[in-house]
Design a protein around this motif. Structure first.
Motif, PDB file in Angstrom:
ATOM      1  N   ARG A 149      60.715 -78.409  25.553  1.00  0.00           N
ATOM      2  CA  ARG A 149      60.668 -78.319  27.013  1.00  0.00           C
ATOM      3  C   ARG A 149      60.252 -79.641  27.641  1.00  0.00           C
ATOM      4  NH1 ARG A 149      57.855 -73.611  25.132  1.00  0.00           N
ATOM      5  NH2 ARG A 149      59.098 -71.709  25.402  1.00  0.00           N
ATOM      6  N   ALA A 150      60.194 -80.691  26.843  1.00  0.00           N
ATOM      7  CA  ALA A 150      59.696 -81.997  27.318  1.00  0.00           C
ATOM      8  C   ALA A 150      58.280 -81.857  27.857  1.00  0.00           C
ATOM      9  CB  ALA A 150      60.618 -82.600  28.381  1.00  0.00           C
ATOM     10  N   ASN A 151      57.508 -80.999  27.204  1.00  0.00           N
ATOM     11  CA  ASN A 151      56.168 -80.670  27.679  1.00  0.00           C
ATOM     12  C   ASN A 151      55.101 -81.098  26.679  1.00  0.00           C
ATOM     13  OD1 ASN A 151      54.608 -79.605  29.775  1.00  0.00           O
ATOM     14  ND2 ASN A 151      54.411 -77.612  28.772  1.00  0.00           N
ATOM     15  N   ALA A 152      55.441 -82.035  25.784  1.00  0.00           N
ATOM     16  CA  ALA A 152      54.496 -82.508  24.778  1.00  0.00           C
ATOM     17  C   ALA A 152      54.776 -83.963  24.456  1.00  0.00           C
ATOM     18  CB  ALA A 152      54.604 -81.662  23.507  1.00  0.00           C
ATOM     19  N   VAL A 153      53.732 -84.661  24.013  1.00  0.00           N
ATOM     20  CA  VAL A 153      53.858 -86.055  23.594  1.00  0.00           C
ATOM     21  C   VAL A 153      52.998 -86.244  22.355  1.00  0.00           C
ATOM     22  CG1 VAL A 153      51.997 -86.773  25.160  1.00  0.00           C
ATOM     23  CG2 VAL A 153      53.619 -88.480  24.293  1.00  0.00           C
ATOM     24  N   ASP A 154      53.479 -87.058  21.420  1.00  0.00           N
ATOM     25  CA  ASP A 154      52.748 -87.359  20.188  1.00  0.00           C
ATOM     26  C   ASP A 154      52.320 -88.819  20.206  1.00  0.00           C
ATOM     27  OD1 ASP A 154      53.217 -84.793  19.283  1.00  0.00           O
ATOM     28  OD2 ASP A 154      54.963 -85.346  18.093  1.00  0.00           O
ATOM     29  N   VAL A 155      51.028 -89.059  20.084  1.00  0.00           N
ATOM     30  CA  VAL A 155      50.468 -90.414  20.173  1.00  0.00           C
ATOM     31  C   VAL A 155      49.995 -90.846  18.795  1.00  0.00           C
ATOM     32  CG1 VAL A 155      48.668 -91.840  21.195  1.00  0.00           C
ATOM     33  CG2 VAL A 155      49.796 -90.068  22.561  1.00  0.00           C
ATOM     34  N   ALA A 156      50.448 -92.031  18.348  1.00  0.00           N
ATOM     35  CA  ALA A 156      50.173 -92.462  16.982  1.00  0.00           C
ATOM     36  C   ALA A 156      49.226 -93.651  16.864  1.00  0.00           C
ATOM     37  CB  ALA A 156      51.484 -92.813  16.274  1.00  0.00           C
ATOM     38  N   THR A 194      46.438 -78.871  27.836  1.00  0.00           N
ATOM     39  CA  THR A 194      46.205 -77.495  27.393  1.00  0.00           C
ATOM     40  C   THR A 194      45.966 -77.459  25.893  1.00  0.00           C
ATOM     41  OG1 THR A 194      47.647 -76.686  29.155  1.00  0.00           O
ATOM     42  CG2 THR A 194      47.136 -75.148  27.373  1.00  0.00           C
ATOM     43  N   THR A 195      46.770 -78.195  25.149  1.00  0.00           N
ATOM     44  CA  THR A 195      46.655 -78.241  23.696  1.00  0.00           C
ATOM     45  C   THR A 195      46.508 -79.677  23.234  1.00  0.00           C
ATOM     46  OG1 THR A 195      48.016 -76.260  23.413  1.00  0.00           O
ATOM     47  CG2 THR A 195      47.799 -77.692  21.509  1.00  0.00           C
ATOM     48  N   ALA A 204      50.134 -82.021   8.900  1.00  0.00           N
ATOM     49  CA  ALA A 204      51.288 -82.476   9.676  1.00  0.00           C
ATOM     50  C   ALA A 204      50.873 -83.353  10.845  1.00  0.00           C
ATOM     51  CB  ALA A 204      52.084 -81.277  10.186  1.00  0.00           C
ATOM     52  N   HIS A 205      49.591 -83.262  11.252  1.00  0.00           N
ATOM     53  CA  HIS A 205      49.093 -84.062  12.370  1.00  0.00           C
ATOM     54  C   HIS A 205      48.145 -85.166  11.901  1.00  0.00           C
ATOM     55  CE1 HIS A 205      50.537 -80.386  14.298  1.00  0.00           C
ATOM     56  NE2 HIS A 205      50.684 -81.109  15.386  1.00  0.00           N
ATOM     57  N   ALA A 206      48.262 -85.545  10.656  1.00  0.00           N
ATOM     58  CA  ALA A 206      47.388 -86.583  10.113  1.00  0.00           C
ATOM     59  C   ALA A 206      47.645 -87.939  10.747  1.00  0.00           C
ATOM     60  CB  ALA A 206      47.578 -86.687   8.599  1.00  0.00           C
ATOM     61  N   ASN A 207      48.849 -88.150  11.273  1.00  0.00           N
ATOM     62  CA  ASN A 207      49.186 -89.487  11.785  1.00  0.00           C
ATOM     63  C   ASN A 207      49.386 -89.537  13.293  1.00  0.00           C
ATOM     64  OD1 ASN A 207      51.561 -88.064  11.931  1.00  0.00           O
ATOM     65  ND2 ASN A 207      52.819 -89.595  10.885  1.00  0.00           N
ATOM     66  N   HIS A 208      49.018 -88.468  14.006  1.00  0.00           N
ATOM     67  CA  HIS A 208      49.196 -88.525  15.468  1.00  0.00           C
ATOM     68  C   HIS A 208      48.378 -87.435  16.150  1.00  0.00           C
ATOM     69  CE1 HIS A 208      52.134 -85.406  14.321  1.00  0.00           C
ATOM     70  NE2 HIS A 208      51.973 -84.943  15.556  1.00  0.00           N
ATOM     71  N   PHE A 209      48.183 -87.635  17.461  1.00  0.00           N
ATOM     72  CA  PHE A 209      47.646 -86.597  18.339  1.00  0.00           C
ATOM     73  C   PHE A 209      48.829 -85.921  19.025  1.00  0.00           C
ATOM     74  CE2 PHE A 209      43.743 -89.503  19.189  1.00  0.00           C
ATOM     75  CZ  PHE A 209      43.145 -89.071  18.016  1.00  0.00           C
ATOM     76  N   HIS A 210      48.910 -84.607  18.913  1.00  0.00           N
ATOM     77  CA  HIS A 210      49.905 -83.835  19.658  1.00  0.00           C
ATOM     78  C   HIS A 210      49.234 -83.329  20.928  1.00  0.00           C
ATOM     79  CE1 HIS A 210      52.982 -80.698  20.484  1.00  0.00           C
ATOM     80  NE2 HIS A 210      51.921 -80.029  20.909  1.00  0.00           N
ATOM     81  N   LEU A 211      49.807 -83.668  22.092  1.00  0.00           N
ATOM     82  CA  LEU A 211      49.236 -83.297  23.382  1.00  0.00           C
ATOM     83  C   LEU A 211      50.289 -82.571  24.192  1.00  0.00           C
ATOM     84  CD1 LEU A 211      47.680 -86.808  24.131  1.00  0.00           C
ATOM     85  CD2 LEU A 211      46.604 -84.908  22.898  1.00  0.00           C
ATOM     86  N   ASP A 212      49.969 -81.366  24.670  1.00  0.00           N
ATOM     87  CA  ASP A 212      50.955 -80.647  25.483  1.00  0.00           C
ATOM     88  C   ASP A 212      50.283 -79.851  26.584  1.00  0.00           C
ATOM     89  OD1 ASP A 212      50.632 -77.738  24.879  1.00  0.00           O
ATOM     90  OD2 ASP A 212      51.349 -78.236  22.868  1.00  0.00           O
ATOM     91  N   GLY A 215      51.418 -73.087  26.453  1.00  0.00           N
ATOM     92  CA  GLY A 215      50.758 -72.205  25.509  1.00  0.00           C
ATOM     93  C   GLY A 215      49.312 -71.933  25.831  1.00  0.00           C
ATOM     94  N   ARG A 216      48.572 -71.557  24.808  1.00  0.00           N
ATOM     95  CA  ARG A 216      47.161 -71.225  25.025  1.00  0.00           C
ATOM     96  C   ARG A 216      46.287 -72.452  24.740  1.00  0.00           C
ATOM     97  NH1 ARG A 216      44.613 -69.829  20.062  1.00  0.00           N
ATOM     98  NH2 ARG A 216      46.035 -69.808  18.289  1.00  0.00           N
ATOM     99  N   PRO A 217      45.136 -72.529  25.389  1.00  0.00           N
ATOM    100  CA  PRO A 217      44.259 -73.683  25.194  1.00  0.00           C
ATOM    101  C   PRO A 217      43.829 -73.819  23.738  1.00  0.00           C
ATOM    102  CG  PRO A 217      43.612 -72.464  27.133  1.00  0.00           C
ATOM    103  CD  PRO A 217      44.626 -71.619  26.428  1.00  0.00           C
ATOM    104  N   MET A 218      43.900 -75.013  23.229  1.00  0.00           N
ATOM    105  CA  MET A 218      43.483 -75.280  21.843  1.00  0.00           C
ATOM    106  C   MET A 218      43.091 -76.738  21.716  1.00  0.00           C
ATOM    107  SD  MET A 218      45.590 -74.778  18.233  1.00  0.00           S
ATOM    108  CE  MET A 218      45.753 -73.016  18.537  1.00  0.00           C
ATOM    109  N   CYS A 219      41.973 -76.987  21.045  1.00  0.00           N
ATOM    110  CA  CYS A 219      41.477 -78.337  20.792  1.00  0.00           C
ATOM    111  C   CYS A 219      41.008 -78.386  19.350  1.00  0.00           C
ATOM    112  CB  CYS A 219      40.334 -78.678  21.753  1.00  0.00           C
ATOM    113  SG  CYS A 219      39.526 -80.257  21.396  1.00  0.00           S
ATOM    114  N   ARG A 220      41.868 -78.924  18.488  1.00  0.00           N
ATOM    115  CA  ARG A 220      41.539 -78.963  17.063  1.00  0.00           C
ATOM    116  C   ARG A 220      42.062 -80.239  16.411  1.00  0.00           C
ATOM    117  NH1 ARG A 220      43.195 -73.461  14.167  1.00  0.00           N
ATOM    118  NH2 ARG A 220      42.248 -74.613  12.454  1.00  0.00           N
TER     119      ARG A 220
END
Length: 220
Positions: A149-156, A194-195, A204-212, A215-220
């Motif tokens: 949905r173009a609603n997320a970005v991955d930062v490395a 939100t996430t 799978a997220h060892a090399n980046h932050f997934h930010l979107d 969905g439901r709030p999540m911070c992990r």
């Protein structure tokens, strides 16, 4: 100044990589005429999008609006922009829903850049991302990813003026300054998105932050 909504006749390609799953295979969005007909751009953005665009203007963020597009399989992109200049260059940014673009810009300006100076002792000059839009499901499920949905970005990676590169992959368990810096900016991301998912979520997220922003709030 941003380019107007009605003046834009064609969107930039939205084929950027996203979260790396299954050996780094990053499928590209595909239009499937049999399943979905590309949607026409609305005559004007929704009230929510107009408010968001006004906020981008107020924050002096340079952007251009993009038309609504339907790539099939549920991957419909509406109310999207492409960030052109937020003060810090960021690679890989293409289509982003306006609220994601707004929050990302403010995160970079008011959280990441100050943390780089305060913790790393050097100015932030560039951010490298793995992209935004990618029409695919969440790994291991049939549910559409927010990237669809173009609603997320991955930062490395964060690049500093003194030449240092602080990557999520190497810095999360790197020296004390890198660890502190990455955790400071990640905690800030948890407040703005939100996430927010990072190395402690799964491999799978060892090399980046997934930010979107979905969905439901999540911070992990």
């Amino acid at each position: 100044m941003h380019r107007g909504w009605t003046g834009l006749m064609a969107a930039a390609p939205l084929l950027l990589s996203a979260c790396l799953f299954g050996g780094g295979d990053r499928p590209e969005p595909r239009r499937t005429a049999a399943k979905s007909t590309p949607a026409r751009a609305p005559a004007r953005p929704t009230a929510e999008t107009r408010q968001c665009l006004a906020e981008l203007d107020r924050y002096s963020i340079d952007y251009r609006t993009l038309p609504q597009q339907d790539f099939g399989n549920g991957c419909v992109v509406v109310g999207a922009v492409q960030l052109l200049d937020i003060g810090i260059p960021v690679s890989g940014l293409r289509s982003m829903r306006c609220p994601l673009a707004r929050n990302f810009s403010n995160w970079v300006r008011y959280a990441v850049a100050p943390a780089a100076r305060q913790v790393m002792g050097s100015d932030l000059v560039r951010i490298e991302s793995y992209g935004t839009f990618n029409c695919r499901p969440i790994a291991g499920s049939k549910r559409l990813s927010e990237h669809g949905r173009a609603n997320a970005v991955d930062v490395a990676t964060f690049v500093l003026s003194d030449g240092r590169r602080v990557s999520v992959l190497d810095g999360w368990d790197g020296n004390s300054r890198e660890q502190r810096f990455l955790r400071v900016v990640f905690r800030s991301a948890c407040k703005r998105f939100t996430t927010a998912l990072g190395p402690e979520y799964n491999s799978a997220h060892a090399n980046h932050f997934h930010l979107d922003m979905g969905g439901r709030p999540m911070c992990r």
